[in-house]
Motif scaffolding. Structure first.
Motif, short mmCIF file in Angstrom:
data_model
loop_
_atom_site.label_atom_id
_atom_site.label_comp_id
_atom_site.label_asym_id
_atom_site.label_seq_id
_atom_site.Cartn_x
_atom_site.Cartn_y
_atom_site.Cartn_z
N GLU A 95 73.71 -25.83 36.85
CA GLU A 95 72.33 -25.43 36.41
C GLU A 95 72.24 -23.95 35.55
O GLU A 95 71.63 -23.96 34.60
CB GLU A 95 71.44 -25.19 37.72
CG GLU A 95 70.10 -24.78 37.40
CD GLU A 95 69.04 -24.69 38.39
OE1 GLU A 95 68.03 -24.04 38.20
OE2 GLU A 95 69.48 -24.66 39.64
N GLU A 96 73.18 -23.17 35.90
CA GLU A 96 73.29 -21.97 35.37
C GLU A 96 73.77 -22.16 33.73
O GLU A 96 73.23 -21.60 32.97
CB GLU A 96 74.48 -21.14 35.92
CG GLU A 96 74.36 -19.53 35.51
CD GLU A 96 75.43 -18.89 36.34
OE1 GLU A 96 76.18 -18.13 35.66
OE2 GLU A 96 75.31 -18.86 37.49
N ASN A 130 74.79 -25.58 41.13
CA ASN A 130 74.23 -24.43 40.80
C ASN A 130 74.95 -24.04 39.67
O ASN A 130 74.48 -23.23 38.64
CB ASN A 130 74.19 -23.35 42.03
CG ASN A 130 73.40 -23.52 43.15
OD1 ASN A 130 72.13 -24.13 43.01
ND2 ASN A 130 73.68 -22.94 44.20
#
Length: 82
Positions: A45-46, A42
């Motif tokens: 991905e951010e 995550n």
């Protein structure tokens, strides 16, 4: 003495400024273990989403300069012809 306005960086200059962040993202991805945690994925991905926004911004973002203006725009402003 009056300061002269700074010229806007070229498209290539704007994109080149993103390169170190993309390189950092790539390096972090290379260092991942075989099964990274969901939090790690995550986080990466951010970072990728931020980089993607910055890549598109010179083309579509606020202050982007169109390369070619349309020759004709419809009365409602939704269509153009080049």
């Amino acid at each position: 003495m009056v300061a002269s306005p700074q010229s806007r960086p070229s498209l290539a200059d704007q994109l080149e400024r993103i390169t170190p962040r993309f390189d950092d993202l790539t390096q972090r991805a290379r260092l991942l273990e075989e099964r990274p945690s969901a939090d790690t994925v995550n986080d990466l991905e951010e970072l990728a989403q931020g980089i993607a926004r910055d890549i598109v911004a010179p083309f579509r973002g606020r202050g982007a300069k169109p390369v070619h203006s349309p020759l004709h725009v419809s009365a409602d402003g939704t269509k153009g012809t080049w």
